[in-house]
Structure formats: C-alpha cells, structure tokens
Design a protein around this motif. Structure first.
Motif, PDB file in Angstrom:
ATOM      1  N   ASP A  35       0.837  -1.195   0.000  1.00 20.50           N
ATOM      2  CA  ASP A  35       0.000   0.000   0.000  1.00 20.50           C
ATOM      3  C   ASP A  35       0.878   1.253   0.000  1.00 20.50           C
ATOM      4  N   LEU A  55      -8.391  -5.498  -0.009  1.00 16.64           N
ATOM      5  CA  LEU A  55      -7.544  -5.277  -1.183  1.00 16.64           C
ATOM      6  C   LEU A  55      -6.273  -4.521  -0.797  1.00 16.64           C
ATOM      7  N   HIS A  56      -5.132  -4.983  -1.316  1.00 17.13           N
ATOM      8  CA  HIS A  56      -3.847  -4.328  -1.053  1.00 17.13           C
ATOM      9  C   HIS A  56      -3.012  -4.302  -2.332  1.00 17.13           C
ATOM     10  N   PHE A  57      -2.007  -3.411  -2.335  1.00 20.90           N
ATOM     11  CA  PHE A  57      -1.083  -3.309  -3.469  1.00 20.90           C
ATOM     12  C   PHE A  57       0.310  -3.613  -2.948  1.00 20.90           C
ATOM     13  N   PHE A  81      -2.002  -6.260  -7.335  1.00 20.35           N
ATOM     14  CA  PHE A  81      -3.111  -6.120  -6.391  1.00 20.35           C
ATOM     15  C   PHE A  81      -3.448  -7.502  -5.840  1.00 20.35           C
ATOM     16  N   SER A  83      -6.004  -9.566  -2.836  1.00 24.24           N
ATOM     17  CA  SER A  83      -7.123  -9.465  -1.906  1.00 24.24           C
ATOM     18  C   SER A  83      -6.960 -10.568  -0.873  1.00 24.24           C
ATOM     19  N   THR A 141      -8.963   3.555  -2.115  1.00 24.39           N
ATOM     20  CA  THR A 141      -9.378   2.370  -2.875  1.00 24.39           C
ATOM     21  C   THR A 141     -10.769   1.872  -2.483  1.00 24.39           C
ATOM     22  N   LEU A 146     -11.426  -6.236  -6.219  1.00 18.29           N
ATOM     23  CA  LEU A 146     -10.434  -7.099  -6.857  1.00 18.29           C
ATOM     24  C   LEU A 146     -10.880  -7.450  -8.274  1.00 18.29           C
ATOM     25  N   ALA A 149      -9.977  -4.498 -10.444  1.00 21.58           N
ATOM     26  CA  ALA A 149      -8.509  -4.401 -10.557  1.00 21.58           C
ATOM     27  C   ALA A 149      -7.962  -5.508 -11.451  1.00 21.58           C
ATOM     28  N   GLN A 153      -5.711  -4.675 -14.783  1.00 21.20           N
ATOM     29  CA  GLN A 153      -4.262  -4.849 -14.790  1.00 21.20           C
ATOM     30  C   GLN A 153      -3.852  -5.792 -15.924  1.00 21.20           C
ATOM     31  N   PHE A 261      -7.974   2.943  -9.509  1.00 21.57           N
ATOM     32  CA  PHE A 261      -6.935   2.018  -9.974  1.00 21.57           C
ATOM     33  C   PHE A 261      -5.830   2.772 -10.718  1.00 21.57           C
TER      34      PHE A 261
END
Length: 388
Positions: A35, A55-57, A81, A83, A141, A146, A149, A153, A261
């Motif tokens: 994140d 959800l995380h990056f 990304f 989840s 976000t 997900l 995303a 992506q 996103f």
C-alpha cells in the motif's frame, strides 16, 4: 518495519484476524512495500503480518549491488493487487532469474499448511502491517474491487513502472534485414534521422498492456447533425454513456474504481500511463453536463474519490505533475460550472460548492478566472517597433 502506535485491542484483533504475507528468499536491500509504505529488506525479513483483510497493493524493486560495495542499481518497480481474507496465509518465493515474486506455492495446500503451522517460529521475522496508513489506503481504494482491478491490470498480473517492449520484427540476421530493406548496423550513420530510422520499431510485449476502458474519440452518435456534433463536443455525456454501457453495464459506479486504480498505479506504482488514463477519464466525467442531472450517485462518489486523491498528497506534488498545462484547474472549473447548473440535484450542487471552497483554500486555485486558452495574449514588441 514498524506499524506505528496501535490500540492494544486493535492489535489483538489484527493479530487474530489479520492475514500474513510470507515472502521467502527476498534479497537483502530489495525495496518492498505494501500500500502506502515501503522499506528496504533486511537480512531477517520473511514477510508481513497483521494485514487487514481486503484489497492491497504489494510492490517491490530489485536492487543490484555493485562489486566492492560501490553502491547499487534499483530496478523498475513491480506491483500487483492482492485481496486477502481473514487469517489467510499468502506464500511467495523470490525468483532470482525473473527478479520477481512467484506465488504459485500458495496454490499448494500442503505447503501453505506447513507454513501456517510454523508461523509462531516465523513471527520474529515478520514485520507488522503499518496500521497508521490503513485509513489513507482505504480512502484511496474504497471504490476498487479485486474484480475491477483484475480486469484492468495486465494479463501478466504485474503492474510495472517500465513498459516491457520487444521489436516489432524479430530480424537478427543481415539477410533478413535486407529482405525488409532495413539498413545494416555495421555502416556509419550519415544523419540523426538515419540513426533513428535504424532503431528497431518496438511494441509492448503481449500480456503486459493495461486493459483500461476505451474512451471514445468520437463523442457524438452516428449520423449526428452538425448541431448535435457541436453539442456532444461541449457536453461529453454521450461518450460517457457509451463507456459505461460497454464496460460497466451492471454497475456504472465501478468506473470510479477504475479512476482509483489508475491513480494508485501512478502514485504508488510509478506508472505514468496510469496518470494519463486518470486524466482522460477525469476529463470525460467532469465534462458530461447532462449526466450530472441523471447520475447523481456517480457524481457524489466522484467528489468523494477526488477529495481523497487530492487531499492525501502534498500541494507541491501538483506543481510539476498534475498542474501541467493547467489541466486539473480547467477540468474542475468545467465540473463546478456544470454541477451548479439547472437540473442538478440540490445535494450534489451543495457538495460540489463545498468541495470547490475546500480546493480553493487548500491549493489557492482560482476557479472563477477565465481559462488560459480564452485569456488575451500580451505581445511584447521589440524596442523602436510601432504599430501604424
């Protein structure tokens, strides 16, 4: 790694319910983050614990250290990304050849169960999720799922700050190049133009392209009259409706997730293409006057999304990037003008006026003056030059 001051009850809850990211073999010195935060990996690092579900990056950059200790070279930022479910263990191994994380082991239940059983022993080597940035991350976000995303992506599953390109024509041999009338590499260039022509034409490697929504270049319907063409060029609602119907027919509000996103890919992933798409999508939304009268929830959501995007980053961030060519102020000027027009819902109008006052105060932007392209141009005449 430190998670900041945390309420003991919250810490206990995250310890019990939080997910764990176990990352094996990540080289020391690698820049790795989740994140909003990133760190330099130390010799004891084995992953991140107490991660809030959702959800995380995850992002990272490999570092090559020069022999003799003379510094190093940081590779392009990679990200993906993910989840995470409550108490989930996601297992990744560093692939030194690809300089990337491989998560295929997470599909093998036996391996995951073995790691889960040994989490207590791994605990000293796991850094806590930096909870102090969680609220900021969620606000960036909250409209992004997900599902959205994953659809946006690249098929490779990786967001990369550098475009992965390859030659359009694979012609390593001179005879192959001659067949296509391409210049030989062993002859001297006579000009810059000739040198540029010798460079192979490149294309993005298949599977690494973003899959952003297509923003229609034709903003008016087929067979439109000149009057309709003019109207649809000033009010982009027709183009917006085309995008929503083709990409998000079930839930048009997912377009706000796409806006988030693109912004995260730019702000955290260092992907300039994300910024370019964010600009185009924002311009389309802000210049759709009729849509503001019919899609109240979409525009209330847009104000919330922009409030957090523009509020969580330093004002000087906009000087070189976001304010270039006065894009943001002129786009928002149109938005505020349309959002306070006749037929707009009273709640939306009030929220827009409040947001306008907030931005004026925070960034000292003037939304009342004429746009630059309409302003008179002052021409300085050379000394001694007179107009008849």
């Amino acid at each position: 790694m430190a998670g900041g001051d945390m309420d003991p009850d919250l810490a206990r809850s995250l310890f019990e319910e939080g997910a764990t990211l176990v990352l094996m073999g990540v080289p020391e010195g690698t820049e790795l983050g989740i994140d909003y935060k990133s760190w330099q990996v130390g010799p004891r690092f084995r992953g991140v614990k107490m991660i809030p579900p959702g959800l995380h990056f995850l992002h990272y950059s490999s570092v090559r250290v020069f022999p003799g200790g003379g510094g190093g070279e940081t590779g392009p930022r990679m990200g993906l990304f993910i989840s995470l479910r409550p108490r989930e263990v996601l297992l990744g191994h560093w692939d030194p050849k690809e300089e990337d994380l491989d998560f295929s082991a997470s599909r093998e239940e036996e391996q995951v169960d073995r790691v889960r059983a040994g989490l207590r022993d791994l605990d000293p080597f796991l850094g806590p999720y930096p909870y102090d940035i969680m609220r900021k991350w969620v606000s960036l976000t909250d409209r992004l799922t997900l599902e959205v995303a994953s659809a946006l992506q690249p098929l490779s599953g990786r967001v990369c700050s550098f475009s992965d390109v390859e030659p359009e024509l694979q012609l390593p041999h001179t005879k192959d190049r001659a067949a296509y009338n391409l210049p030989r590499n062993d002859t001297q260039c006579q000009s810059m133009r000739e040198g540029l022509e010798r460079l192979p034409r490149m294309k993005q490697r298949p599977g690494t392209e973003f899959r952003f929504s297509h923003i229609p270049k034709q903003t008016y319907p087929p067979g439109a009259t000149p009057e309709q063409i003019t109207q649809c060029s000033m009010d982009l609602s027709y183009a917006l409706e085309c995008l929503l119907e083709s990409r998000y027919p079930q839930d048009p509000l997912h377009v706000l997730g796409e806006l988030q996103f693109a912004f995260v890919c730019f702000l955290i992933g260092n992907v300039y293409e994300g910024f370019e798409h964010w600009k185009k999508l924002l311009a389309l939304l802000c210049r759709s006057e009729a849509a503001m009268c019919t899609r109240r929830d979409l525009y209330l959501g847009l104000i919330s999304v922009l409030y957090h995007q523009l509020g969580d980053i330093p004002p000087d961030f906009f000087v070189d990037i976001v304010s270039q060519n006065n894009f943001l102020t002129s786009t928002l000027q149109d938005f505020f003008q349309f959002a306070t027009g006749p037929g707009v819902d009273a709640t939306l109008r009030k929220r827009a006026e409040k947001f306008k006052a907030h931005l004026t105060k925070k960034f000292r932007w003037d939304f009342e003056k004429d746009p630059d392209d309409c302003a008179p141009v002052v021409v300085e005449l050379p000394e001694g030059f007179a107009l008849d």
